[in-house]
Design an enzyme around this catalytic site. Structure first.
Site, mmCIF file in Angstrom:
data_model
loop_
_atom_site.group_PDB
_atom_site.id
_atom_site.type_symbol
_atom_site.label_atom_id
_atom_site.label_comp_id
_atom_site.label_asym_id
_atom_site.label_seq_id
_atom_site.Cartn_x
_atom_site.Cartn_y
_atom_site.Cartn_z
ATOM 1 N N SER A 87 41.200 32.285 44.669
ATOM 2 C CA SER A 87 39.889 32.870 44.384
ATOM 3 C C SER A 87 38.890 31.752 44.156
ATOM 4 C CB SER A 87 39.961 33.761 43.143
ATOM 5 O OG SER A 87 38.647 33.975 42.664
ATOM 6 N N HIS A 112 39.872 33.986 49.086
ATOM 7 C CA HIS A 112 39.438 35.187 48.360
ATOM 8 C C HIS A 112 38.049 34.950 47.795
ATOM 9 C CE1 HIS A 112 40.134 38.969 46.176
ATOM 10 N NE2 HIS A 112 39.491 38.406 45.170
ATOM 11 N N ASP A 161 34.824 36.483 45.831
ATOM 12 C CA ASP A 161 34.449 37.543 44.899
ATOM 13 C C ASP A 161 32.938 37.739 44.858
ATOM 14 O OD1 ASP A 161 37.004 38.362 43.650
ATOM 15 O OD2 ASP A 161 37.097 36.246 43.077
ATOM 16 N N MET A 201 29.867 39.768 43.417
ATOM 17 C CA MET A 201 29.523 40.608 42.256
ATOM 18 C C MET A 201 28.017 40.793 42.186
ATOM 19 S SD MET A 201 31.991 38.985 39.360
ATOM 20 C CE MET A 201 33.626 38.344 39.758
ATOM 21 N N HIS A 217 36.063 40.354 48.559
ATOM 22 C CA HIS A 217 36.265 41.383 47.525
ATOM 23 C C HIS A 217 34.892 41.784 46.984
ATOM 24 C CE1 HIS A 217 38.020 42.180 43.199
ATOM 25 N NE2 HIS A 217 37.525 43.273 43.738
ATOM 26 N N MET A 253 32.629 43.595 44.621
ATOM 27 C CA MET A 253 32.471 44.281 43.332
ATOM 28 C C MET A 253 31.005 44.651 43.213
ATOM 29 S SD MET A 253 35.001 41.797 41.206
ATOM 30 C CE MET A 253 34.980 40.583 42.515
ATOM 31 N N MET A 276 43.761 45.603 40.886
ATOM 32 C CA MET A 276 43.263 44.651 39.877
ATOM 33 C C MET A 276 44.254 44.586 38.720
ATOM 34 S SD MET A 276 40.479 43.425 41.103
ATOM 35 C CE MET A 276 40.232 42.333 39.697
ATOM 36 N N ASP A 320 45.256 41.029 41.999
ATOM 37 C CA ASP A 320 44.180 40.095 41.668
ATOM 38 C C ASP A 320 43.908 40.094 40.166
ATOM 39 O OD1 ASP A 320 41.847 38.581 41.601
ATOM 40 O OD2 ASP A 320 40.623 40.035 42.701
HETATM 41 C C1 DX5 Z 1 37.953 38.906 38.956
HETATM 42 C C2 DX5 Z 1 38.148 38.435 40.372
HETATM 43 C C3 DX5 Z 1 39.353 37.599 40.572
HETATM 44 C C4 DX5 Z 1 39.437 36.358 39.713
HETATM 45 C C5 DX5 Z 1 40.837 35.802 39.705
HETATM 46 O O1 DX5 Z 1 36.983 39.889 38.936
HETATM 47 O O2 DX5 Z 1 38.256 39.541 41.233
HETATM 48 O O3 DX5 Z 1 39.508 37.284 41.940
HETATM 49 O O4 DX5 Z 1 38.553 35.365 40.119
HETATM 50 O O5 DX5 Z 1 40.861 34.662 38.924
HETATM 51 P P1 DX5 Z 1 42.103 34.362 37.947
HETATM 52 O O6 DX5 Z 1 43.267 34.089 38.838
HETATM 53 O O7 DX5 Z 1 41.655 33.184 37.175
HETATM 54 O O8 DX5 Z 1 42.310 35.577 37.093
HETATM 55 ZN ZN ZN Z 2 38.814 39.202 43.355
#
Ligand code: DX5
Ligand code: ZN
Length: 221
Positions: free
Chosen positions: A9, A34, A36, A38, A67, A69, A138, A176
């Site tokens: 990530s 990956h 993220d 947001m 991903h 969000m 998750m 994740d």
């Molecule tokens: C959280 C993200 C994850 C996160 C994972 O909302 O979707 O991808 O970055 O990071 P770690 O492995 O540190 O939990």
């Molecule tokens: Zn994620």
């Protein structure tokens, strides 16, 4: 022997060197990147959007696992496809119509996955399972890296794995949040195909060794 795939990530990377960080993960043996996204509305944090991904896309040939969000994924699917997404996962709890969003992703030749927050039961994705390439479970509340793995999500992963097998589907399961050496074997046992790892890879002195160790630990379950 099943080989667990690792998706670092990039949320844990140095964003002033986003491109180089992607290349670094590529060389370290990442299977997917990956990413993220947001929006500060669906989750209480803001990261980056499609214009940023478009610029960093050239730093690797590995697949971009995006991903989302965000509250209204359907509005932005074209942007993320144009930016070079290979897999787009979005939340079953979002405000967009689920089937329309899956169809939109597929119309662009991109793989589609649904994500479940910790409080959402496995059954929430069952109506869509036949249409999905991926399901993302998750194992922390979405929004931030560095949280603790929620072991009580393992039965949910197993329930989804059982339903996929029962229907004879090829849908892959990604997990994740908080994944590392201490819990990746349990994830593999429950039926995870792809493990996201932020902290476990980025905080390691040697990310290549960390990725290799995660795979070995998972496969010796
Ligand atoms: C959280 C993200 C994850 C996160 C994972 O909302 O979707 O991808 O970055 O990071 P770690 O492995 O540190 O939990
Ligand atoms: Zn994620």
């Amino acid at each position: 022997m099943e080989i667990m795939k690792i998706a670092p990530s990039l949320l844990s990377c140095d964003f002033s060197r986003f491109g180089e960080e992607i290349t670094r993960m590529d060389k370290a043996g990442a299977d997917y990147m990956h990413l993220d996204v947001m929006d500060g509305h669906f989750v209480p944090n803001i990261t980056f959007g499609a214009p940023v991904l478009k610029h960093v896309r050239k730093y690797t040939k590995k697949p971009f696992d995006v991903h989302l969000m965000i509250s209204e994924p359907l509005r932005y699917i074209d942007d993320f496809c144009d930016a070079g997404a290979d897999i787009i996962t979005f939340h079953v709890e979002c405000d967009s119509d689920i089937v329309s969003t899956i169809d939109k992703i597929h119309s662009r030749g991109v793989k589609a996955g649904l994500v479940l927050k910790p409080k959402t039961p496995a059954e929430a994705v069952f109506p869509y399972l036949d249409r999905l390439e991926w399901v993302l479970v998750m194992t922390v509340e979405p929004g931030f890296g560095g949280q603790s793995f929620m072991a009580d999500m393992l039965p949910k992963i197993s329930a989804i794995r059982d339903e996929i097998s029962r229907r004879g589907l090829k849908t892959e399961i990604e997990a994740d949040g908080g994944i590392g050496a201490a819990n990746i074997a349990a994830c593999a046992e429950a039926g995870v195909d792809i493990a996201v790892a932020g902290t476990a890879v980025f905080k390691a002195e040697n990310p290549a060794e960390a990725i290799e160790a995660l795979k070995t630990t998972a496969d010796n379950k």
